[in-house]
Scaffold this active site. Structure first.
Site, PDB file in Angstrom:
ATOM      1  CG  ASP A 245      -1.964   1.009   1.200  1.00 14.54           C
ATOM      2  OD1 ASP A 245      -2.390   1.660  -0.004  1.00 14.54           O
ATOM      3  OD2 ASP A 245      -2.519   1.263   2.353  1.00 14.54           O
TER       4      ASP A 245
ATOM      5  CD  GLU B   4      -0.285   5.382  -3.839  1.00 13.52           C
ATOM      6  OE1 GLU B   4       0.431   5.784  -2.902  1.00 13.52           O
ATOM      7  OE2 GLU B   4      -1.165   4.601  -3.869  1.00 13.52           O
TER       8      GLU B   4
ATOM      9  CG  ASP C 286      -8.230   4.899   0.639  1.00 17.82           C
ATOM     10  OD1 ASP C 286      -8.334   3.568   0.688  1.00 17.82           O
ATOM     11  OD2 ASP C 286      -7.500   5.541   1.543  1.00 17.82           O
TER      12      ASP C 286
END
Ligand SMILES: OC[C@H]1O[C@H](O[C@H]2[C@H](O)[C@@H](O)[C@@H](O[C@H]3[C@H](O)[C@@H](O)[C@@H](O)O[C@@H]3CO)O[C@@H]2CO)[C@H](O)[C@@H](O)[C@@H]1O
Length: 751
Positions: free
Chosen positions: A376, A379, A454
């Site tokens: 997670d 990015e 999300d």
């Protein structure tokens, strides 16, 4: 003009065009205004090509290259390129000279002839992107994702252009922030480009969307077969803590007879969010917890973020600093950003040595009983910076050379997922690894499954799950899903039911919810939601052989598992914009309810005859119907001649030995199906240890002739009994299997 082994190089006074003929239908175009070498990103898996035969004709003004399927015309003056089919009909052509270089970017203009554009990976909004402007820059977007949300976690600079005459794809192999104006600025042209890097794109021609996706994944690679357990239902929450709660959740699934294969541990299992540690207070006895979960048939997936807490007493940080493994700032000093653990450093996964180090960090986890890894924040996300990530002039090292973060950003997650996957493979070489990622770039399908980040507990996000996952699938990533029930905000009974009803048909099925929100387990919304969830989750487990066959096809051809109607019915114009229905494979059409208090919806059924899965009622295709959908029903249709494979549901994959496969044959004149079987765990299938069956039938005048042929035999422990169930046939007078008459009531094959 210089002829090379792969194509040609042409120059004018300003620039160079390098054109490579990689197959009859794939052409690589590289245009540069400097003397530089073409640079492929990590997205391109293929290193060698079977260069096809092509002819070359030079004329005064142009050069013509011809393959078996394509003609490529190059204007010698401005080096613009046109792609034509064999009948000289233009498929795609540069607009006014095509490529433009400027101080800030490089871009390519194309004449706008397309009616529709699909692909672009993970983008909010609808299916067809014509008229939109899109950008690619991996971003942790926590606000509501909607049509105006430009940037999300993953970047796929790939699109499919389509009109009544032609279908093609373009992949811009450039990892800098890129942009795509698909007819917003003008009705005459569209353009794509990037704020840095090269104009290096692949033109991919196809008979139809299917062939374009197949050719695109020929370049960027295909997902390899996942372990069967990740096709099961998965339960997650930020966070299940302490360990007693994890065990309670697991036990409740078993007590309530709701199948579940995986439980996720989010960031709170760690000691102060330090990766590769356990919180000794809340997970005091984590080894025992893992053991008990294993005994109950659960797999455990833990989150591993890239941010390493800045703390000299913490071994991962200390090692990273000592070995110089973290990303540096422009002055060459280790960069520190703020994420969950507070101040943290980020491993430079672009370096092979760093990837190896990181991969090895999983060894202890796997030894203790962790089954999969969830990457997670990759990015990479950084809190409290305007760009939500690290500075663009930070430094990474790729193949021994310094590159700036603005080039590395979009591919960072691919390298992280590669580090994780390779690590898991080293630790257990004959076990299929499972990695889940939030960020990624084209080609990510080779390393990890993805989820769409999300979302919120909103009907709008239930709806958006469909076009998003469909476009991700068209962009080469078949293994994708959304947070079921919505991540942020409180879900409610009806929304949860409708979401589960839709999501059991999505490739990756995980319920996940945020801290502080209402509990989101199937029993958290009362008995009705619990019963309906049970029914649909069991249906997912029943359909596992059908689903696994689709994963097999995805691994072979790159086809999406969850498909837009246009993928199978491109000739039917009505399908071109449909985003609120989808096909699971080519036999099952799913039309979820995505609005509150709705017990009916309009469904479009494409060409052919369709059967209502629940009632058997026959519908003629190429029409819209208003169909009933009471709260426990998701409208489902099986196509005429369709075949569905089922097995007895179980509490988790591997709970019971599967002794029988049910083959449902839906009435039609004929039908075909490919069934694949292996151990669902290891790589033994790569050594031929698998079975492949061709199943088919022909039906006429009350007589059905079924063909059941094992075309590859290698997995001895396979299912031995195959039972045929004939659906919607009115009067069957005679049944033959492989040419032999059989008792109508005992329609089966025993191997
Ligand atoms: O591991 C926990 C979850 O992490 C991810 O979601 C988080 C997201 O990535 C963060 O950006 C963050 O969001 C904050 C937001 O950025 C900030 O502007 C402010 O509005 O507060 C937000 C909440 O702290 O938090 C998200 C988690 O709440 C990941 O996507 C989840 O799946 C993980 O469960």
């Amino acid at each position: 003009m210089i002829k090379t082994s792969e194509g040609i190089i042409v120059r004018n006074e300003k620039r160079k065009l390098e054109l490579r003929v990689l197959s009859d239908k794939i052409i690589n175009v590289f245009v540069s205004d400097k003397e530089e070498k073409r640079k492929d990103t990590i997205a391109i898996e293929r290193k060698e090509y079977d260069i096809p035969k092509f002819t070359l004709k030079e004329e005064l003004e142009s050069i013509l290259i011809e393959t078996n399927s394509l003609k490529v015309k190059i204007d010698k003056n401005d080096l613009s390129v046109s792609f034509l089919d064999k009948n000289e009909s233009i498929i795609n052509e540069d607009y006014k000279g095509g490529v433009k270089f400027s101080e800030t970017d490089v871009r390519c203009y194309k004449k706008l002839r397309e009616d529709h554009f699909y692909g672009f990976g993970e983008k909010a909004g609808y299916l067809d992107k014509k008229g939109e402007r899109l950008e690619m820059w991996n971003t942790d977007e926590f606000m509501t994702h909607n049509q105006t949300t430009k940037l999300l976690y993953e970047s796929y600079p790939f699109f499919i252009g389509m009109n009544d005459y032609h279908t093609y794809g373009i992949f811009l192999d450039n990892s800098f922030r890129s942009f795509f104006d698909m007819g917003q600025e003008s009705q005459e042209y569209y353009f794509f480009g990037a704020y840095g890097g090269q104009m290096n794109y692949y033109f991919i021609y196809g008979r139809d969307i299917k062939e374009v996706v197949e050719n695109y994944t020929y370049l960027t690679g295909r997902m390899s077969l996942p372990p069967l357990w990740v096709l099961g239902y998965q339960q997650s929450r930020y966070s299940y803590t302490p360990q007693e709660r994890v065990l309670k959740i697991a036990k409740t699934f078993r007590e309530k007879d709701i199948p579940c294969d995986v439980i996720y541990l989010d960031i709170d299992y760690m000691e102060g969010y330090r990766v590769f540690t356990w919180n000794k207070d809340t997970f005091k006895n984590y080894k025992e917890m893992l053991k008990q979960l294993k005994e109950m048939g659960f797999k455990v997936v833990t989150i591993v973020d890239p941010g390493v807490k800045r703390d000299y007493d913490y071994h991962v940080y200390r090692e990273g600093i000592e070995k110089g493994y973290f990303v540096k700032d422009k002055y060459g000093i280790t960069y520190v950003g703020k994420v969950w653990p507070g101040e943290a450093c980020f491993p430079d996964f672009l370096q092979e040595e760093v990837r190896y180090w990181w991969g090895e960090k999983h060894r202890e986890f796997i030894k203790d009983g962790i089954d999969g890894i969830w990457n997670d924040m990759n990015e990479p996300a950084v809190f409290e910076t305007p760009t939500k990530t690290m500075p663009e002039d930070n430094i990474h090292i790729l193949d021994g050379e310094k590159i700036l973060h603005k080039e590395a950003h979009n591919v960072y997650a691919n390298y992280m997922a590669m580090a994780t996957r390779d690590g898991l493979l080293r630790i257990k070489p004959n076990e299929r690894p499972f990695v889940l990622t939030r960020a990624g770039f084209s080609g990510i399908q080779r390393y990890a499954a993805m989820w769409t980040g999300d979302n919120k507990s909103l009907y709008e996000h239930l709806l958006m799950m469909m076009p998003m996952l469909i476009n991700i699938g068209l962009s080469g990533q078949p293994f994708a899903g959304a947070d079921v029930g919505g991540f942020e905000g409180d879900c409610n009974e009806e929304l949860f039911i409708r979401w589960i009803e839709a999501a059991i048909f999505t490739p990756f099925l995980r319920v996940h919810s945020a801290i502080g929100t209402k509990d989101q387990e199937p029993w958290s919304f009362g008995k009705k939601a619990e019963d309906i969830s049970r029914k649909y989750i069991k249906m997912r487990y029943e359909l596992l052989p059908y689903l696994y066959d689709l994963f097999y096809i995805a691994s072979q051809k790159g086809y999406p598992i969850m498909r837009p109607l246009v993928f199978e019915y491109q000739d039917d114009e009505n399908t071109h914009k449909i985003y609120d229905e989808f096909l699971l494979g080519d036999n099952l059409l799913v039309a979820p309810i995505y609005l509150p208090s709705k017990e009916k919806r309009e469904v479009y059924l494409p060409k052919g005859i369709w059967y209502d899965y629940w009632t058997g009622k026959e519908f003629k295709g190429e029409s819209y119907y208003l169909v009933d959908a009471p709260i426990d029903i998701v409208p489902l249709f099986v196509k005429k001649g369709g075949i569905l494979l089922k097995q007895q549901p179980q509490s988790f994959v591997g709970e019971k030995e599967i002794k029988e496969i049910i083959i449902e044959i839906y009435k039609g004149e004929e039908g075909h199906y490919l069934h694949y079987e292996d151990d669902g765990k290891s790589f033994d299938y790569t050594k031929g240890i698998y079975n492949l069956f061709e199943i088919g039938f022909k039906y006429q005048g009350g007589k059905i002739d079924i063909k059941f042929d094992r075309i590859h035999s290698g997995y001895e422990k396979g299912v031995k009994k195959y039972k045929f169930v004939l659906k919607n046939f009115d009067e069957i007078e005679e049944v033959k299997i492989n040419g032999k008459k059989v008792d109508k009531e005992k329609c089966e094959v025993i191997l």
